[in-house]
Design an enzyme around this catalytic site. Sequence first.
Site, PDB file in Angstrom:
ATOM      1  N   GLY A 140      17.944  19.825  50.468  1.00 13.22           N
ATOM      2  CA  GLY A 140      17.246  20.761  51.355  1.00 13.22           C
ATOM      3  C   GLY A 140      16.090  21.379  50.583  1.00 13.22           C
ATOM      4  O   GLY A 140      15.632  20.828  49.568  1.00 13.22           O
ATOM      5  N   ALA A 177      15.901  23.872  48.578  1.00 11.65           N
ATOM      6  CA  ALA A 177      16.143  24.256  47.187  1.00 11.65           C
ATOM      7  C   ALA A 177      16.174  23.021  46.283  1.00 11.65           C
ATOM      8  O   ALA A 177      15.467  22.960  45.276  1.00 11.65           O
ATOM      9  CB  ALA A 177      17.446  25.041  47.086  1.00 11.65           C
ATOM     10  N   GLN A 229      13.839  27.917  62.082  1.00  9.51           N
ATOM     11  CA  GLN A 229      12.873  28.053  63.183  1.00  9.51           C
ATOM     12  C   GLN A 229      11.772  29.048  62.833  1.00  9.51           C
ATOM     13  O   GLN A 229      10.591  28.723  62.812  1.00  9.51           O
ATOM     14  CB  GLN A 229      13.579  28.525  64.452  1.00  9.51           C
ATOM     15  CG  GLN A 229      14.518  27.510  65.048  1.00  9.51           C
ATOM     16  CD  GLN A 229      15.070  27.981  66.407  1.00  9.51           C
ATOM     17  OE1 GLN A 229      14.824  29.100  66.848  1.00  9.51           O
ATOM     18  NE2 GLN A 229      15.813  27.123  67.061  1.00  9.51           N
ATOM     19  N   GLY A 259      10.511  30.885  60.205  1.00  9.54           N
ATOM     20  CA  GLY A 259       9.485  30.622  59.210  1.00  9.54           C
ATOM     21  C   GLY A 259       9.823  31.123  57.818  1.00  9.54           C
ATOM     22  O   GLY A 259      10.972  31.388  57.496  1.00  9.54           O
ATOM     23  N   GLU A 278       9.589  39.354  62.424  1.00  9.47           N
ATOM     24  CA  GLU A 278      11.034  39.236  62.723  1.00  9.47           C
ATOM     25  C   GLU A 278      11.727  40.551  62.372  1.00  9.47           C
ATOM     26  O   GLU A 278      11.110  41.437  61.773  1.00  9.47           O
ATOM     27  CB  GLU A 278      11.646  38.071  61.935  1.00  9.47           C
ATOM     28  CG  GLU A 278      11.207  36.714  62.482  1.00  9.47           C
ATOM     29  CD  GLU A 278      11.763  35.538  61.706  1.00  9.47           C
ATOM     30  OE1 GLU A 278      12.910  35.608  61.251  1.00  9.47           O
ATOM     31  OE2 GLU A 278      11.029  34.565  61.556  1.00  9.47           O
ATOM     32  N   HIS A 308      23.813  35.628  63.347  1.00  8.05           N
ATOM     33  CA  HIS A 308      22.505  35.760  64.005  1.00  8.05           C
ATOM     34  C   HIS A 308      22.761  36.329  65.396  1.00  8.05           C
ATOM     35  O   HIS A 308      23.647  35.858  66.111  1.00  8.05           O
ATOM     36  CB  HIS A 308      21.823  34.396  64.096  1.00  8.05           C
ATOM     37  CG  HIS A 308      20.358  34.492  64.409  1.00  8.05           C
ATOM     38  ND1 HIS A 308      19.892  34.946  65.624  1.00  8.05           N
ATOM     39  CD2 HIS A 308      19.255  34.228  63.666  1.00  8.05           C
ATOM     40  CE1 HIS A 308      18.570  34.943  65.614  1.00  8.05           C
ATOM     41  NE2 HIS A 308      18.153  34.514  64.427  1.00  8.05           N
ATOM     42  N   ARG A 356      19.279  42.293  61.296  1.00  7.84           N
ATOM     43  CA  ARG A 356      20.269  41.493  62.022  1.00  7.84           C
ATOM     44  C   ARG A 356      21.669  42.076  62.114  1.00  7.84           C
ATOM     45  O   ARG A 356      22.350  41.927  63.124  1.00  7.84           O
ATOM     46  CB  ARG A 356      20.418  40.158  61.282  1.00  7.84           C
ATOM     47  CG  ARG A 356      19.609  39.143  61.938  1.00  7.84           C
ATOM     48  CD  ARG A 356      19.664  37.878  61.228  1.00  7.84           C
ATOM     49  NE  ARG A 356      18.339  37.319  61.420  1.00  7.84           N
ATOM     50  CZ  ARG A 356      17.907  36.245  60.849  1.00  7.84           C
ATOM     51  NH1 ARG A 356      18.686  35.605  60.015  1.00  7.84           N
ATOM     52  NH2 ARG A 356      16.719  35.804  61.099  1.00  7.84           N
ATOM     53  N   HIS A 361      25.593  32.466  60.892  1.00 11.09           N
ATOM     54  CA  HIS A 361      24.271  31.905  60.618  1.00 11.09           C
ATOM     55  C   HIS A 361      23.985  31.684  59.137  1.00 11.09           C
ATOM     56  O   HIS A 361      23.381  30.682  58.761  1.00 11.09           O
ATOM     57  CB  HIS A 361      23.235  32.869  61.203  1.00 11.09           C
ATOM     58  CG  HIS A 361      21.821  32.423  61.074  1.00 11.09           C
ATOM     59  ND1 HIS A 361      21.340  31.293  61.691  1.00 11.09           N
ATOM     60  CD2 HIS A 361      20.764  32.959  60.392  1.00 11.09           C
ATOM     61  CE1 HIS A 361      20.050  31.156  61.416  1.00 11.09           C
ATOM     62  NE2 HIS A 361      19.680  32.146  60.624  1.00 11.09           N
ATOM     63  N   GLU A 391      20.960  28.527  49.543  1.00  7.18           N
ATOM     64  CA  GLU A 391      21.939  29.332  50.282  1.00  7.18           C
ATOM     65  C   GLU A 391      23.305  29.406  49.603  1.00  7.18           C
ATOM     66  O   GLU A 391      24.065  30.339  49.852  1.00  7.18           O
ATOM     67  CB  GLU A 391      22.077  28.789  51.719  1.00  7.18           C
ATOM     68  CG  GLU A 391      22.908  29.702  52.592  1.00  7.18           C
ATOM     69  CD  GLU A 391      22.838  29.364  54.071  1.00  7.18           C
ATOM     70  OE1 GLU A 391      21.858  28.716  54.510  1.00  7.18           O
ATOM     71  OE2 GLU A 391      23.777  29.745  54.782  1.00  7.18           O
ATOM     72  N   ARG A 416      20.858  39.675  54.506  1.00  5.22           N
ATOM     73  CA  ARG A 416      19.564  39.018  54.225  1.00  5.22           C
ATOM     74  C   ARG A 416      18.499  39.423  55.250  1.00  5.22           C
ATOM     75  O   ARG A 416      18.743  39.422  56.457  1.00  5.22           O
ATOM     76  CB  ARG A 416      19.743  37.500  54.283  1.00  5.22           C
ATOM     77  CG  ARG A 416      18.458  36.729  54.089  1.00  5.22           C
ATOM     78  CD  ARG A 416      18.725  35.251  54.203  1.00  5.22           C
ATOM     79  NE  ARG A 416      19.132  34.898  55.532  1.00  5.22           N
ATOM     80  CZ  ARG A 416      18.388  34.215  56.405  1.00  5.22           C
ATOM     81  NH1 ARG A 416      17.180  33.812  56.074  1.00  5.22           N
ATOM     82  NH2 ARG A 416      18.856  33.928  57.602  1.00  5.22           N
ATOM     83  N   LEU A 458      14.272  30.615  52.983  1.00  6.95           N
ATOM     84  CA  LEU A 458      13.444  29.483  52.559  1.00  6.95           C
ATOM     85  C   LEU A 458      12.643  29.896  51.325  1.00  6.95           C
ATOM     86  O   LEU A 458      12.483  29.133  50.370  1.00  6.95           O
ATOM     87  CB  LEU A 458      12.514  29.058  53.700  1.00  6.95           C
ATOM     88  CG  LEU A 458      13.223  28.482  54.937  1.00  6.95           C
ATOM     89  CD1 LEU A 458      12.256  28.364  56.118  1.00  6.95           C
ATOM     90  CD2 LEU A 458      13.833  27.112  54.634  1.00  6.95           C
TER      91      LEU A 458
END
Length: 532
Positions: free
Chosen positions: A12, A14, A48, A50, A115, A243, A291, A352, A376, A387, A393
């Site tokens: 991924g 990382a 999704q 960003g 966000e 999430h 969140r 999530h 992660e 987080r 990312l």
Amino acid sequence: MEETDILVIGAGVAGLSFAIKMAENRPDLKITIITKSRLGETNTKYAQGGVAAVWNLEVDSYEKHIADTLDAGDGLCDKSIVELVVREGPQRVEELIRWGAKFDQQNGMYDLGREGGHSENRILHYKDLTGWEIQRALLEKVSQYKNVQLFEQIYAIDLISQHHLGYSVSRVTPDITCYGAYIQDKTKNEIEKIISRVTIVATGGAGQVYRNTTNPTIATGDGIAMVYRAKGRLENMEFVQFHPTALYNPAHENPDFLVSEAVRGFGAILRTTDGADFMYKYDERKSLAPRDIVARAIDNEMKIRGDDYVLLDCTHLEKEAFISHFPTIYNKCLSIGIDPLQQMIPVVPACHYMCGGIKVDEYGRSSIRHLYAAGECTSTGLHGANRLASNSLLEGLVFGHRIAEELTINIDQVHLKEGIPDWDAQGTTKPKEMVLITQSWKELKEIMSSYVGIVRNNVRLKRALSRLHLLYQETEDLYQSTILSPQLFELRNLITIAYLVTKSAEMRKESRGLHFTTDYLEQLPFLDYTTL
Ligand code: FAD
Ligand code: SIN
């Protein structure tokens, strides 16, 4: 594959960003990347919203991004790590752009989204497919290096350490050392070994431990469980992020489809099924609060009203702009009969992100020698108890880079270990009924969803631990006596993750960030994880 300089487990953001950097810095070294699934099937691909990075210094600042991250983390972030990630982040994103990743622009400037928990617009994105675009660019870039070999369908089972050479290793052994990993080639079903000078664990999250999750089926916490078995240090496993807005689909899907927080950043409003706005009761930032707050508020409203979901209202948003920003979300809603610009979208919280994991330092070094970790599966200190959206990312990119910097200088002191034994498969017989594994997996998800969800208490956690104990014993019996399969490895790893989340939650006698317990509403200063 049997010997390599660097073994990277996971492809991924990382694992790949590390491998690209390392291959560039040290073309003399052989880098082997393995991934247990098809190439590109990662949590990264599903992202999704960003990547968060301070981009427009006229309105934004490092200090603001740092403050937002610390605020979301509810007192448990490591401030020095937060500063390092926020300040180095923009350079890593620029690098990603040079490697070929595209982000949306408007009038020649990057179109920065918003966000939950962010005080400024700072999210670079590619429509609602940012992760897909990043994964594409990284895979393309990494394939240009002759010293990198990438293998798919190779499952890492366990890290090799002194334990496999006959020495006893405990959680207080000071010099536990990693020599590579035992792996299973899924196409051949054979267990082999890869001996490496250093190993990087970049295996992603563990969302599959819950019934409803936005994480793809690869997210079974393998890396965290492997490090735990190898007696490495973990922390913060109780902080599981739900999430707030997964699409409520009566025809249950695995994974649940995410309706990005960027949709709320774009102006969408959360409402109960009678159309009432409710977030103002919980936080002045309303639908754009962090969140943990939004997910708990939704959970509370659903419980009070006895509803299966709440609604996300996009009906007032401008149609063309919505479709151009969120084409995937728009089409997904249409596919289940909801036009998001005419009807409100039913949403529910879903597991999530795993905020805790393998404890690493500022260069991604774990507590085990020659073992590094990024992404992660780690606990770097960036996220603390919760987080901040789109910081993940970023963290993968920053730590991928930092591990490469550290190893470029220090790997020459590390040598391959000789005399590693083959995997011992003695005593195993042919596979037992597959249904034993699938049934246990279902039970596990039920236990975690019913007893260790968004709102916890001592009675539920105690009940979960006793149910998990039984599942653990049954699975260990199967493990000792059956020819091994990836499904069984994954079940075993998920049981370990479930135990770690529940036990850590039980140890934390306070409510903080994502860990909310009705038994302890106050906050305490410190928790010692060495007894996990
Ligand atoms: P992953 O990308 O999950 O990669 C893990 C790799 O490890 C895979 O290649 C897998 O095959 C491999 N692997 C695992 N176990 C084994 C094993 N035993 N043997 C061999 N290989 C193994 N974050 C953001 O910052 N912004 C967002 O907008 C965002 N949106 C998201 C949306 C969704 C739906 C999801 C699920 C997550 C989102 N996240 C987002 C979180 C973010 O995508 C992930 O945290 C991040 O991509 C993880 O990257 P990683 O490299 O650590 O792991
Ligand atoms: C989202 O797009 O809502 C997910 C962002 C994240 O998990 O960071």
